[in-house]
Every structure is written in structure tokens, then in C-alpha cells.
Scaffold this motif. Structure first.
Motif, mmCIF file in Angstrom:
data_model
loop_
_atom_site.group_PDB
_atom_site.id
_atom_site.type_symbol
_atom_site.label_atom_id
_atom_site.label_comp_id
_atom_site.label_asym_id
_atom_site.label_seq_id
_atom_site.Cartn_x
_atom_site.Cartn_y
_atom_site.Cartn_z
ATOM 1 N N MET A 1 8.224 -2.012 7.901
ATOM 2 C CA MET A 1 8.463 -0.901 8.809
ATOM 3 C C MET A 1 7.249 0.002 9.020
ATOM 4 O O MET A 1 6.963 0.403 10.162
ATOM 5 N N PRO A 2 6.473 0.354 7.976
ATOM 6 C CA PRO A 2 5.300 1.192 8.246
ATOM 7 C C PRO A 2 4.315 0.530 9.209
ATOM 8 O O PRO A 2 3.718 1.209 10.050
ATOM 9 N N TYR A 3 4.150 -0.792 9.095
ATOM 10 C CA TYR A 3 3.241 -1.496 9.996
ATOM 11 C C TYR A 3 3.806 -1.522 11.420
ATOM 12 O O TYR A 3 3.050 -1.407 12.394
ATOM 13 N N VAL A 4 5.126 -1.658 11.524
ATOM 14 C CA VAL A 4 5.771 -1.609 12.841
ATOM 15 C C VAL A 4 5.563 -0.231 13.464
ATOM 16 O O VAL A 4 5.222 -0.106 14.650
ATOM 17 N N GLN A 5 5.768 0.817 12.666
ATOM 18 C CA GLN A 5 5.588 2.181 13.172
ATOM 19 C C GLN A 5 4.147 2.405 13.625
ATOM 20 O O GLN A 5 3.903 2.988 14.691
ATOM 21 N N GLY B 1 -1.496 -5.359 3.892
ATOM 22 C CA GLY B 1 -2.292 -5.008 5.055
ATOM 23 C C GLY B 1 -3.470 -5.915 5.313
ATOM 24 O O GLY B 1 -4.104 -5.821 6.371
ATOM 25 N N LYS B 2 -3.803 -6.805 4.379
ATOM 26 C CA LYS B 2 -4.928 -7.725 4.559
ATOM 27 C C LYS B 2 -4.432 -9.020 5.202
ATOM 28 O O LYS B 2 -3.360 -9.516 4.873
ATOM 29 N N VAL B 3 -5.226 -9.552 6.105
ATOM 30 C CA VAL B 3 -4.858 -10.749 6.856
ATOM 31 C C VAL B 3 -5.420 -11.986 6.168
ATOM 32 O O VAL B 3 -6.606 -12.034 5.824
ATOM 33 N N PHE B 4 -4.566 -12.987 5.942
ATOM 34 C CA PHE B 4 -5.024 -14.251 5.367
ATOM 35 C C PHE B 4 -5.968 -14.955 6.347
ATOM 36 O O PHE B 4 -5.699 -15.010 7.549
ATOM 37 N N THR B 5 -7.041 -15.520 5.827
ATOM 38 C CA THR B 5 -7.867 -16.393 6.653
ATOM 39 C C THR B 5 -7.116 -17.709 6.864
ATOM 40 O O THR B 5 -6.211 -18.049 6.086
ATOM 41 N N PRO B 6 -7.454 -18.480 7.884
ATOM 42 C CA PRO B 6 -6.798 -19.784 8.071
ATOM 43 C C PRO B 6 -6.890 -20.666 6.825
ATOM 44 O O PRO B 6 -5.937 -21.377 6.495
ATOM 45 N N GLU B 7 -8.034 -20.597 6.125
ATOM 46 C CA GLU B 7 -8.209 -21.414 4.922
ATOM 47 C C GLU B 7 -7.276 -20.945 3.808
ATOM 48 O O GLU B 7 -6.658 -21.768 3.111
ATOM 49 N N GLN B 8 -7.151 -19.626 3.642
ATOM 50 C CA GLN B 8 -6.246 -19.091 2.616
ATOM 51 C C GLN B 8 -4.799 -19.474 2.927
ATOM 52 O O GLN B 8 -4.044 -19.871 2.033
ATOM 53 N N ALA B 9 -4.418 -19.354 4.183
ATOM 54 C CA ALA B 9 -3.048 -19.684 4.575
ATOM 55 C C ALA B 9 -2.762 -21.164 4.340
ATOM 56 O O ALA B 9 -1.704 -21.529 3.812
ATOM 57 N N GLU B 10 -3.697 -22.021 4.712
ATOM 58 C CA GLU B 10 -3.505 -23.466 4.543
ATOM 59 C C GLU B 10 -3.329 -23.820 3.074
ATOM 60 O O GLU B 10 -2.454 -24.623 2.706
ATOM 61 N N VAL C 1 0.854 -1.187 0.000
ATOM 62 C CA VAL C 1 0.000 0.000 0.000
ATOM 63 C C VAL C 1 0.890 1.237 0.000
ATOM 64 O O VAL C 1 2.048 1.184 0.416
ATOM 65 N N THR C 2 0.344 2.363 -0.450
ATOM 66 C CA THR C 2 1.194 3.534 -0.670
ATOM 67 C C THR C 2 0.771 4.750 0.143
ATOM 68 O O THR C 2 1.210 5.851 -0.148
ATOM 69 N N SER C 3 -0.067 4.548 1.159
ATOM 70 C CA SER C 3 -0.422 5.688 2.002
ATOM 71 C C SER C 3 -0.422 5.267 3.461
ATOM 72 O O SER C 3 -0.750 4.125 3.811
ATOM 73 N N TRP C 4 -0.081 6.225 4.310
ATOM 74 C CA TRP C 4 -0.014 5.981 5.742
ATOM 75 C C TRP C 4 -1.402 5.689 6.310
ATOM 76 O O TRP C 4 -1.559 4.862 7.209
ATOM 77 N N ASP C 5 -2.421 6.334 5.777
ATOM 78 C CA ASP C 5 -3.785 6.077 6.246
ATOM 79 C C ASP C 5 -4.181 4.626 6.000
ATOM 80 O O ASP C 5 -4.833 3.994 6.846
#
Length: 702
Positions: free
Chosen positions: A321-325, A542-551, A291-295
Motif C-alpha cells: 500500500m505505501p508504494y501504491v500511495q 523498494g529495491k528492484v531485482f535485476t533480470p539475473e537476480q530474478a532468474e 522499509v519504515t519511512s515514507w521518504d
């Protein structure tokens, strides 16, 4: 004379087309002595449409290498002429000549501040997410043996770009109010100050040009300087002029001062502005890997998940790093969120003597490390209570990590000093930022592995298991990661080690392999997914994998990795005689029992390495040791070497699973198997494996 004749005769042109590296050198030298003439060349006619990209690409590399810190050769018509002659496939290493042209030129443009030219490459189709290996080069955007993708380098500036945008938004109305006051006062003063009027107009034009470009952060100080000059010039006014000056001063007093500060920006403003331009170009082209914006970062699913269940954030350093910040800015963020923030403690364990001491006396050594530690990785934006909270969390997490490091299967012990056939320790000289450095050769140096990178990757892999033990979610940011690179990593590594061995081993021409820590982490996750899937949470943009997607993804990646591992096979090893001293220390007759073949050389290397590990396993978690013996110690259990009892794995597993009424019998069988092992293994194996019950066997890190 030579360049002129080569470029203006048919034979010369054909020779240059046939040898692109030399052709590029001639072109870049010709430009020095005949500036501007290249812009008139017909490159298709000169080299042929199929050859011009290779030749012109080499010319650009030469220009970049010679002028990496100055923008002169990247601005104006020359760059515009040359970069368009190179097709995107050549820029992006998809053609026959692969040498990292895109990443190298992008790095030079970034380093020299040639941001407009960098954006022109994006528009031309250059992939700014690619990396290139380098050898000993240094500079902005070069890290850990790679020219980093420029998208990666700039990703850590998203927060600063947002701050710059807010600063400009704040300063714009202030600028406009001040501009109105100056526009009234300036013509009133010019007739009586003709000697200054020209300078005033120049200052006003300079400020207006910056404002038109949207850079109110730079425009406002220039306009304020002009207003101060006008104020001083009119201070001695009288009569009607005095009234005009009073009105001007009143207008100035009513104009507010900026409130926003640049206290978050660790980079120069010009770099932040350059990164902003790049992201605007990427957004227009649709070529960003994150992603390209801080928001978007702050409002992402990852940060929402972190706030609900705080943990650590992993991935390529710049891209995470942006996610860590953003995580640090949350109420739950005053704690180490990346391994790098624990590194003050972690790297203290890398010297072999400290690591071995940690293995022998974990609790005592961990306390000693923490007591003498000076923190250098505390996030700079922390202060006051939040800084204190971070330091307390650091001490807690660092202690637990060091104890976990001691419980994992020992690694890195082959970084001890290496002794050659004669029993002497040779020295090696390496180039560092401080100049040549001579050190004793270590066992890793003859195996083709960079010991510091090896220990770094090992420590990070341990971090996965530390997170699991601490029940900390581990958010793994996949932005910018090419999974094929991780999947085929062993093929690349083995090829590099083979090149090292074939290049003479410790000779100056041989380059040891440096682990790519991120790929080692991913491979550890894939190998141990059944145990780590409750800990590791994959994210992308920034999107979180669902358990099914990760598997689904992990199953696909793991299958490909296992096939690639089979293709890679065992890495090449130096001749077995290289390990004479270490083998003789184990058994004087061992060397002669090892065959004089390539497989024999590999056996010799693996015997030395794995034996070093087994001597230090007393505090290792039994479940980890059992898995290691079962899957990694085949060479030690070969009857011809007789270093490990062939019954050890079976009897140790049986003991760990024994019912209460079977314990004594199973224990006796296991102890008999341990007696059949090499004498130096018996005590540490006994100390560790006697604790194997009732702990269940798990597929932990090996």
C-alpha cells in the motif's frame, strides 16, 4: 476455591503443567479473583522451566480473548510479569505447541491500543511478521481467515506517520512561542483568580507532558485552550493590568496558526502514533520486513521504475500500500495501480450466471457491467482532474480486463448449484457479519473450496495475463512474503481439503478451504515464468531485482515448488456418488465405469469440474486451451471414460503449426478428433481450436 487449590498444591501444579490449556485457564481466572498475586509467583518452581512457557502463554491468550478491546489487563505489572515468562521460541511458534501465540496477542494489544506493551514484545524477541489462522473471528487486524502480522497492518500507515511527523515539526515552534506568552501571563492573573488557578496549572502540566513526549499535535490545542481562558480572564483588566493584557493579546496575534491538515489520515491519530512507536521499536531491534519511512518509499527504486514505466503493483495488501500511495502521487498515478482498484468490475463477474454470460458474449456483457457500475475504490486522495483521469483509466482498464477474463480458460463454473444423488439441491448455513445466511449448496461446496476466494484468486491470476497483454509492467512486492508458504501451498491446501472431506463434507463441522490469493498469484508466475518474466518485476524493500537476480531466484523457487507438488499429489475427493447427478448428465453409464477407489473418487470430481470448463471454451484463446488439454485433461482422455479423444491434443497442436500447404489435411485430422469427443464439447472446441492457426502455442494461464 478450585484455582487456589490447583495453584497451591503440588498435585495441582503438576496437573496444570501437564495440561497447558487448562493451566492457562486457571492462571487467568486466578488473576481475576486474586489481582496482583501472580506477580509474586515463581513460575519456574511452579511448573518447571520447560513447561512454564506453554502454561503462561495460554494464560495470556485467555486474557487477550476476554479483553481484546480493553487495555486494562495488558498494562501494568501483570503483562510485564507474564510476557517475560514465555520464551521467544514459544511466542514465535518454534516450539512443540503451535497456536499463533505471538500474532494473536499482538493483535489484541493493537486492538486495545496497548502500544507500549506491543513494543515490549518486540524488545522481548516476538516476531511481529508472523500470521495465524483463525476461524470466524473478527476484529482489528483480522482479515481473510488470518490474524494478519502487525507489521503488515501498520505498513499502510507510513504516509500517515510521515504526515504526523511533519505536523509535529510544524507545531513545535508554534507551541514554544505560545508557551512563552502563557508563562508570562499566567502568574500575573493567578492572584486575582485563585478559583481558576489550579485548573490552569493542571492544563499547563498536561500540555507540557505531551510536549515533552514529542506530541505537539496534541499539546498545542490544550495550550491554545489555556491561552483563550487567560485571554477571557484578563479581558476586564484596567490600569497597569490592562497594559499587561494588551501585551499578551499582541503576543497571541503574532503567533502563526498551523497550516498542515490531517486530510490524508484515514486512521485515528492514536493508531498512527501506535504504528510510529512500533516502527521505532522495530528499527531499534532490526526486525522490520519492509522499509519504515515514507521518504524511503518515495525515493525507492520501485517508484523510480514506476515513473519511468507505469504499471501495477502487487503483493500483500498492506505492505504494497505505501508504494501504491506513492505511485498515485506521481504524475503517472491517476490510474488503477492494484487489482483491488478494479474490483468494482471484477467482482460483478463472480455470480455463475454473469460469468457464463461474459464467456458467451464478452464485449456486450463487459459494456453492461461498466454501464451499471458505481465506483467505490477510487483513491480517497484524488479530486478534481485527477479523479476524472482515474475514472477514465478505470473504464479503459476494466473493459480490457473483463475481455481478458473471457479469453482465459474458464474457471469457477463448478460454483453452479450442486444437486445431490436424489437430484435435489441441499442448503448450507454460514455465519456472516449480518448473522446466519442460508444459501443453495454449490459444486465448490462439496469439493472443499470456498467459491468466493476461488474466484478472487482466479481473477487475480487473470490479472497477470491482462498486464502481459497490455504490456504493463507488474511490480511484485515480495515484502513480508515467506516463499516457502507459496512453494508448499499445495501441500497445505490438500491437507485442508482432506480434513474437509473427512469431516463430512457439507456438514457444519467441515470447513472449506479459502485460497490465499497472493500465494496463488506467485505460483502462477513461477509456473509460467518464461512468458511472464518480461512483465513481472520483483521488488524487495523498494529495491528492484535485476533480470539475473530474478532468474536465479525463480529457478530455485520453481524447483522446490515442483518437488512439493509431487509430494502433495492430487487432493482428496468426496465419494464418487456425490457427483451422481452431474456424471449422469454426461453419460448414464459413466458412474459405473469409475472405480470404487480413492483415485476413482478423484476422477469423478475432476471429470465434473473439467467437463464444465470445456463446455464454455468457445472464446478462449486457442494457445491457452491447447495447453490445458495437453496438461490438465488426462482424466477426460482415459479410454475407459471416452470423453475426450486421445488424438485431440496432438492433432490440434499439429494444426496450429501447420505449413500453408498442410492446413487442410491437418484441419481434417483435428476435426475428426473433435468428433471423437463428448457431444457437449464439440461445438465450443471447434470454435476455439479453428482459430489456433497461426497463433503460436504459448504456456499461458491454465
Amino acid at each position: 476455591i478450585i484455582t487456589d487449590r490447583m495453584l497451591k498444591t503440588d498435585d495441582g501444579k503438576q496437573s496444570l503443567a501437564a495440561n497447558p490449556i487448562f493451566g492457562g485457564l486457571v492462571l487467568s481466572e486466578y488473576e481475576k479473583t486474586n489481582p496482583g498475586e501472580l506477580e509474586e509467583f515463581d513460575f519456574d518452581a511452579m511448573f518447571g522451566a520447560d513447561k512454564k512457557s506453554a502454561v503462561v502463554g495460554e494464560a495470556l491468550l485467555n486474557i487477550a480473548n476476554n479483553n481484546s478491546k480493553t487495555p486494562q489487563n495488558f498494562t501494568g505489572n501483570l503483562f510485564q510479569t507474564l510476557h517475560k515468562q514465555v520464551d521467544p521460541d514459544t511466542w514465535n511458534d518454534k516450539g512443540p505447541l503451535k497456536r499463533g501465540l505471538g500474532p494473536r496477542i499482538c493483535q489484541s494489544l493493537w486492538g486495545s491500543g496497548s502500544f507500549k506493551e506491543l513494543c515490549a514484545l518486540v524488545e522481548h524477541g516476538v516476531d511481529t511478521s508472523l500470521a495465524a489462522r483463525v476461524d470466524g473471528e473478527k476484529g482489528v487486524g483480522i482479515y481473510s481467515g488470518f490474524v494478519q502480522p502487525i507489521q503488515h497492518v501498520t505498513s499502510g500507515m507510513l504516509r500517515d506517520i510521515d504526515l504526523l511527523n511533519r505536523v509535529n515539526a510544524e507545531r513545535k515552534p508554534i507551541y514554544e512561542k505560545l508557551r512563552k506568552a502563557v508563562a508570562i501571563r499566567l502568574p500575573e492573573l493567578e492572584p486575582d483568580h485563585e478559583d481558576l488557578a489550579g485548573d490552569w496549572q493542571n492544563q499547563l502540566r498536561a500540555a507540557d507532558n505531551l510536549a515533552v513526549a514529542g506530541d505537539y499535535d496534541a499539546a498545542l490545542p490544550l495550550l491554545q485552550t489555556l491561552a483563550n481562558a487567560l485571554q477571557q480572564a484578563g479581558a476586564q483588566s484596567d490600569g497597569e493590568e490592562k497594559l499587561k493584557h494588551a501585551a499578551f493579546e499582541l503576543a497571541l496575534s503574532e503567533i502563526p496558526q498551523p497550516k498542515l491538515k490531517h486530510n490524508l489520515i484515514p486512521f485515528t491519530k492514536s493508531r498512527v502514533k501506535g504504528a510510529k512507536m512500533l516502527y521505532e521499536a522495530l528499527d531499534k531491534k532490526g526486525g522490520s520486513v519492509t522499509v519504515t519511512s515514507w521518504d524511503e518509499i518515495k525515493d525507492s527504486e520501485m517508484i523510480a521504475a514506476f515513473q519511468e514505466n507505469p504499471g501495477t503493483i502487487w503483493g500483500f495488501e498492506y505492505l504494497r500500500m505505501p508504494y501504491v500511495q506513492a505511485a498515485h502521487e506521481t504524475d503517472e498515478g491517476a490510474q488503477p495501480i492494484r487489482m483491488m482498484e478494479l474490483w468494482d468490475a471484477v467482482e460483478k463477474t463472480f455470480p455463475p450466471d454473469i460469468y457464463e454470460k461474459l464467456l458467451a458474449k464478452p464485449d456486450q456483457t463487459a459494456d453492461e457491467i461498466l454501464q451499471t457500475l458505481t465506483l467505490t475504490k477510487t483513491p480517497k486522495e484524488f479530486s478534481g482532474k485527477k479523479e476524472q483521469d482515474f475514472e477514465e483509466a478505470f473504464k479503459r482498464d476494466a473493459k480490457k480486463f473483463l475481455l481478458e477474463l473471457a479469453k482465459q480458460m474458464p474457471k469457477g463454473l463448478f460454483t453452479s448449484d450442486y444437486k445431490d444423488v436424489t437430484g435435489n439441491t441441499p442448503t448450507i448455513t454460514t455465519q456472516t457479519s449480518k448473522g446466519p445466511e442460508t444459501t443453495n449448496a454449490r459444486m465448490s461446496d462439496v469439493m472443499g473450496v470456498d467459491q468466493n476466494k476461488y474466484m478472487s484468486s482466479f481473477a487475480c491470476k487473470v490479472g497477470l495475463w491482462w498486464a502481459k497483454e497490455e504490456k504493463k509492467p507488474l511490480y511484485y512486492c515480495l515484502d513480508g512474503i515467506n516463499m516457502d508458504d507459496a512453494i508448499n501451498y499445495k501441500i497445505v491446501k490438500n491437507a485442508a481439503i482432506a480434513e474437509f472431506v473427512n469431516g463430512g463434507g457439507l456438514s457444519e463441522d467441515a470447513k472449506s478451504f479459502g485460497d490465499v490469493v497472493t500465494f496463488k498469484e506467485i505460483r502462477e508466475i513461477l509456473k509460467n515464468w518464461d512468458d511472464l518474466k518480461g512483465t513481472v518485476i520483483f521488488t524487495l524493500k523498494g529495491k528492484v531485482f535485476t533480470p539475473e537476480q530474478a532468474e536465479q531466484k525463480v529457478t530455485e523457487w520453481k524447483q522446490k515448488m515442483e518437488l512439493a507438488n509431487q509430494q502433495a499429489g492430487r487432493p482428496k475427493a468426496p465419494p464418487k456418488a456425490t457427483f451422481t447427478k452431474a456424471l449422469n448428465d454426461l453419460d448414464k453409464k459413466l458412474l459405473e465405469r469409475i472405480p470404487n477407489t480413492e483415485d476413482g473418487d478423484k476422477d469423478a470430481r475432476d471429470i465434473v469440474k473439467k467437463s464444465a470448463y470445456l463446455r464454455k471454451v468457445a472464446n478462449t484463446r486457442p494457445s491457452i486451451l491447447l495447453k490445458y488439454i495437453e496438461s490438465k485433461c488426462t482424466v477426460l482422455a482415459k479410454p475407459e471414460y471416452g470423453l475426450l479423444s486421445p488424438d485431440l491434443s496432438r492433432t490440434a497442436v499439429a494444426y496450429s503449426k501447420a505449413a500453408d500447404n498442410e492446413v487442410d489435411a491437418k484441419k481434417k485430422l483435428m476435426l475428426n478428433a473433435i468428433k471423437g469427443c463428448h457431444a457437449s464439447f464439440r461445438v465450443p472446441l471447434r470454435n476455439a481450436l479453428l482459430n489456433a492457426r497461426p497463433v503460436p502455442v504459448q504456456n499461458q494461464a491454465i
